[in-house]
Design a protein around this motif. Sequence first.
Motif, PDB file in Angstrom:
ATOM      1  N   ARG A  16      -1.509  -5.335  -6.964  1.00  0.00           N
ATOM      2  CA  ARG A  16      -1.751  -6.307  -5.930  1.00  0.00           C
ATOM      3  C   ARG A  16      -0.849  -6.071  -4.598  1.00  0.00           C
ATOM      4  N   ASP A  37       2.362  -0.826 -12.913  1.00  0.00           N
ATOM      5  CA  ASP A  37       2.870  -2.095 -12.740  1.00  0.00           C
ATOM      6  C   ASP A  37       3.001  -3.062 -14.253  1.00  0.00           C
ATOM      7  N   ASP A  60       7.473  -2.083 -17.069  1.00  0.00           N
ATOM      8  CA  ASP A  60       8.396  -2.903 -16.364  1.00  0.00           C
ATOM      9  C   ASP A  60       9.471  -1.989 -15.713  1.00  0.00           C
ATOM     10  N   ASN A  87       7.653   0.633  -4.824  1.00  0.00           N
ATOM     11  CA  ASN A  87       7.506  -0.888  -3.981  1.00  0.00           C
ATOM     12  C   ASN A  87       7.455  -1.974  -4.909  1.00  0.00           C
ATOM     13  N   TYR A 152      18.010 -11.687  -3.327  1.00  0.00           N
ATOM     14  CA  TYR A 152      17.026 -10.837  -2.770  1.00  0.00           C
ATOM     15  C   TYR A 152      17.400 -10.033  -1.510  1.00  0.00           C
ATOM     16  N   THR A 186       1.157 -11.983   1.146  1.00  0.00           N
ATOM     17  CA  THR A 186       0.560 -11.813   0.031  1.00  0.00           C
ATOM     18  C   THR A 186       0.813 -12.791  -1.020  1.00  0.00           C
ATOM     19  N   GLN A 189       4.446 -14.213  -0.742  1.00  0.00           N
ATOM     20  CA  GLN A 189       4.661 -15.190   0.158  1.00  0.00           C
ATOM     21  C   GLN A 189       3.921 -16.514  -0.129  1.00  0.00           C
TER      22      GLN A 189
HETATM   23  P1  NDP Z   1       3.348  -9.130  -4.902  1.00  0.00           P
HETATM   24  O1  NDP Z   1       4.228 -10.216  -5.533  1.00  0.00           O
HETATM   25  O2  NDP Z   1       2.181  -9.800  -4.253  1.00  0.00           O
HETATM   26  O3  NDP Z   1       3.058  -7.864  -5.810  1.00  0.00           O
HETATM   27  C1  NDP Z   1       4.056  -7.213  -6.582  1.00  0.00           C
HETATM   28  C2  NDP Z   1       3.217  -6.588  -7.809  1.00  0.00           C
HETATM   29  O4  NDP Z   1       4.681  -5.828  -8.298  1.00  0.00           O
HETATM   30  C3  NDP Z   1       2.923  -7.408  -8.698  1.00  0.00           C
HETATM   31  O5  NDP Z   1       1.682  -6.879  -9.158  1.00  0.00           O
HETATM   32  C4  NDP Z   1       3.919  -7.585  -9.511  1.00  0.00           C
HETATM   33  O6  NDP Z   1       3.204  -7.790 -11.192  1.00  0.00           O
HETATM   34  C5  NDP Z   1       4.598  -6.046  -9.750  1.00  0.00           C
HETATM   35  N1  NDP Z   1       5.942  -6.186 -10.316  1.00  0.00           N
HETATM   36  C6  NDP Z   1       6.869  -7.231 -10.138  1.00  0.00           C
HETATM   37  N2  NDP Z   1       7.999  -6.858 -10.933  1.00  0.00           N
HETATM   38  C7  NDP Z   1       7.817  -5.805 -11.322  1.00  0.00           C
HETATM   39  C8  NDP Z   1       8.341  -5.022 -12.413  1.00  0.00           C
HETATM   40  N3  NDP Z   1       9.670  -5.293 -12.813  1.00  0.00           N
HETATM   41  N4  NDP Z   1       7.731  -3.675 -12.903  1.00  0.00           N
HETATM   42  C9  NDP Z   1       6.682  -3.466 -12.496  1.00  0.00           C
HETATM   43  N5  NDP Z   1       5.808  -4.035 -11.589  1.00  0.00           N
HETATM   44  C10 NDP Z   1       6.393  -5.356 -11.027  1.00  0.00           C
HETATM   45  O7  NDP Z   1       4.353  -8.648  -3.697  1.00  0.00           O
HETATM   46  P2  NDP Z   1       4.316  -7.988  -2.352  1.00  0.00           P
HETATM   47  O8  NDP Z   1       3.211  -7.032  -2.398  1.00  0.00           O
HETATM   48  O9  NDP Z   1       4.315  -9.020  -1.479  1.00  0.00           O
HETATM   49  O10 NDP Z   1       5.481  -7.142  -2.320  1.00  0.00           O
HETATM   50  C11 NDP Z   1       5.816  -5.804  -2.710  1.00  0.00           C
HETATM   51  C12 NDP Z   1       7.198  -5.404  -2.413  1.00  0.00           C
HETATM   52  O11 NDP Z   1       7.317  -5.476  -0.776  1.00  0.00           O
HETATM   53  C13 NDP Z   1       8.347  -5.956  -3.049  1.00  0.00           C
HETATM   54  O12 NDP Z   1       9.341  -5.063  -3.371  1.00  0.00           O
HETATM   55  C14 NDP Z   1       8.869  -7.029  -1.801  1.00  0.00           C
HETATM   56  O13 NDP Z   1      10.165  -7.489  -1.912  1.00  0.00           O
HETATM   57  C15 NDP Z   1       8.550  -6.355  -0.714  1.00  0.00           C
HETATM   58  N6  NDP Z   1       8.412  -7.085   0.546  1.00  0.00           N
HETATM   59  C16 NDP Z   1       7.436  -8.034   0.637  1.00  0.00           C
HETATM   60  C17 NDP Z   1       7.359  -8.853   1.817  1.00  0.00           C
HETATM   61  C18 NDP Z   1       6.178  -9.742   1.895  1.00  0.00           C
HETATM   62  O14 NDP Z   1       6.262 -10.368   3.017  1.00  0.00           O
HETATM   63  N7  NDP Z   1       5.135  -9.857   1.023  1.00  0.00           N
HETATM   64  C19 NDP Z   1       8.068  -8.532   2.874  1.00  0.00           C
HETATM   65  C20 NDP Z   1       9.207  -7.799   2.798  1.00  0.00           C
HETATM   66  C21 NDP Z   1       9.234  -7.008   1.454  1.00  0.00           C
HETATM   67  P3  NDP Z   1       3.487  -9.518 -11.580  1.00  0.00           P
HETATM   68  O15 NDP Z   1       1.913  -9.895 -11.202  1.00  0.00           O
HETATM   69  O16 NDP Z   1       3.407  -9.342 -13.046  1.00  0.00           O
HETATM   70  O17 NDP Z   1       4.501 -10.034 -11.193  1.00  0.00           O
END
Ligand code: NDP
Length: 256
Positions: A16, A37, A60, A87, A152, A186, A189
């Motif tokens: 996502r 994921d 994970d 990511n 973070y 996303t 947030q």
């Molecule tokens: P989301 O929470 O919308 O999506 C993250 C996805 O990563 C989810 O599907 C989640 O699964 C999965 N995930 C989390 N932890 C793990 C893990 N340990 N192993 C495998 N998969 C995992 O996040 P965003 O799309 O917003 O963020 C993506 C990246 O961008 C992150 O690294 C974030 O720190 C970075 N970022 C985001 C910003 C923002 O404003 N959104 C700004 C700056 C950086 P599950 O649903 O199970 O948790």
Amino acid sequence: MRGLKDKRVLITGGARGIGEAIAARFLEEGSCVVILDKDEAGCRDIKQKIPALTGTLVADVSNPIEVEQAFIEMDQMMNGLDILINNAGISMRKPFLEIDPKEWSEVIQVNLNGLFFIAQKAARIMLIGEGGVILNMGSTNGLMGYPFYAAYNASKAGVIELTRSMALELAPSVRVNVICPGYILTQMQKAEYTSEMLRDCEKRVPLGRLGKPEEVAALFVFLASDDAEFITGQYFVIDGGEIAGGLASQSPTKKL
Ligand code: NDP
């Protein structure tokens, strides 16, 4: 973009959010995409939503044994790897004085250690093959201090320095860069911010709005493409101008 057709791409956290948008964009460019994921249902859903995906892997990133197994399965799906989008990440909003050791470790374990486990596995495959590109997910939080995000912030600052170190050691075969987005709308947030807080964030962004996952995806595909073949070891900010002026930009003189 040049040079992305048929490239084999692995995207962590791609079920996502920003990862999903990056997957869709690489598919548009003609690449083969596998998503990794930890969200099992999310992996099932995304494969239905985007049938063009080569596959999904449930793992994970913070668990080296699961990462090991996922890479074996990925190799069976794609027979190699050209581009890694590192990511996956989690966020935690909490005052510094209230963070307990378990919470601190969890954020570092996913955002920094997990990113390292994945990057090392990917780099080893790329070095045996024809090289490749690794793009790590940073954040403006890795560049500036933001209150209530100590763990973070520290994890993302670590990702930026890890990126530089990797770029030096893996050149010239593998290019490594880090992307630092600001506020991107996303689930991450929405889980931490009320609508009022989000409106407040928008006011602090010179372009007057939050970013879209697709806009971040566009930067990723550029940096992975041959159009960026002289770029390595750098961080790239995509934040609507949020950190361009720092505190100075919030001065009352702005209203002259
Ligand atoms: P989301 O929470 O919308 O999506 C993250 C996805 O990563 C989810 O599907 C989640 O699964 C999965 N995930 C989390 N932890 C793990 C893990 N340990 N192993 C495998 N998969 C995992 O996040 P965003 O799309 O917003 O963020 C993506 C990246 O961008 C992150 O690294 C974030 O720190 C970075 N970022 C985001 C910003 C923002 O404003 N959104 C700004 C700056 C950086 P599950 O649903 O199970 O948790």
